[in-house]
Design a protein around this motif. Structure first.
Motif, short mmCIF file in Angstrom:
data_model
loop_
_atom_site.label_atom_id
_atom_site.label_comp_id
_atom_site.label_asym_id
_atom_site.label_seq_id
_atom_site.Cartn_x
_atom_site.Cartn_y
_atom_site.Cartn_z
N ALA A 51 64.23 39.25 -4.29
CA ALA A 51 63.71 40.43 -4.98
C ALA A 51 64.52 41.67 -4.59
CB ALA A 51 62.24 40.64 -4.63
N GLY A 52 64.52 42.64 -5.48
CA GLY A 52 65.17 43.91 -5.19
C GLY A 52 65.47 44.68 -6.45
N LYS A 53 65.54 45.99 -6.32
CA LYS A 53 65.89 46.86 -7.44
C LYS A 53 67.23 47.50 -7.09
CE LYS A 53 63.59 49.77 -10.73
NZ LYS A 53 63.33 48.67 -11.62
N VAL A 54 68.23 47.23 -7.93
CA VAL A 54 69.58 47.70 -7.66
C VAL A 54 69.61 49.23 -7.74
CG1 VAL A 54 72.02 47.48 -8.25
CG2 VAL A 54 70.46 45.55 -8.64
N GLY A 55 70.22 49.82 -6.72
CA GLY A 55 70.27 51.28 -6.62
C GLY A 55 69.11 51.85 -5.84
N ASP A 56 68.17 51.00 -5.45
CA ASP A 56 67.02 51.43 -4.65
C ASP A 56 66.95 50.55 -3.41
OD1 ASP A 56 64.65 52.55 -3.71
OD2 ASP A 56 63.39 51.48 -5.13
N THR A 57 66.36 49.36 -3.52
CA THR A 57 66.21 48.47 -2.37
C THR A 57 67.35 47.48 -2.23
OG1 THR A 57 64.89 46.91 -3.65
CG2 THR A 57 63.70 48.64 -2.46
N MET A 58 68.30 47.49 -3.17
CA MET A 58 69.43 46.56 -3.13
C MET A 58 70.70 47.27 -3.59
SD MET A 58 69.81 42.81 -4.94
CE MET A 58 68.74 41.98 -3.78
#
Length: 157
Positions: A51-58
């Motif tokens: 899981a992850g949101k690119v530009g935030d948690t990834m």
């Protein structure tokens, strides 16, 4: 072991077990010599969703690696469906969805992870038409989901 799988092994890449659908769809559909794959999402070595949101948690590098995991999952589905990756004539088309913050504009850099594995596996036959979209969210919170289309031969070359 197929030539393609030997090439992947030499690169230190291993195909994961095929994940079974959790909803009302199938992993792949063959129509003539085309094999349409459902969207593949990245999983860790234990089969858990990444899981992850690119530009935030990834970051982009981690998302690129997640797209590579999608590619290996796709190749596992292809092998499961047709028995031998050497039957792949070419990778025809790829559609990548990147779960990212609204102002993220480097979707192609993430989806390159998938594309690079296809070229590593199949050489020039791995080059494909492609789109890379941004998405506000994806199932399970995954950072990337990739759908793909393969042309396959009736028998290995």
């Amino acid at each position: 072991m197929s030539t393609v799988e030997e090439r992947l092994t030499a690169l230190g890449l291993e195909l994961p077990p095929v994940s079974r659908p959790v909803a009302n769809y199938v992993p792949a559909v063959r129509s003539g010599n085309l094999l349409f794959l459902a969207g593949q999402v990245p999983r860790d070595a234990d089969g858990r969703l990444l899981a992850g949101k690119v530009g935030d948690t990834m970051d982009i590098d981690a998302a690129y690696q997640a797209a590579r995991a999608c590619a290996l999952q796709a190749l596992a589905v292809v092998r499961d469906e047709i028995g031998d990756l050497d039957r792949v004539v070419r990778v025809v088309r790829v559609l990548g969805l990147v779960n990212a913050v609204p102002d993220f504009v480097e979707q192609p850099a993430v989806v390159n992870g998938f594309s690079d594995v296809m070229v590593e596996a199949f050489g020039d036959a791995g080059r494909h038409a492609r789109v890379a979209y941004g998405a506000g969210s994806l199932p399970g919170g995954v950072p990337v989901e990739v759908e793909s289309l393969f042309e396959i031969a009736d028998r290995p070359a």
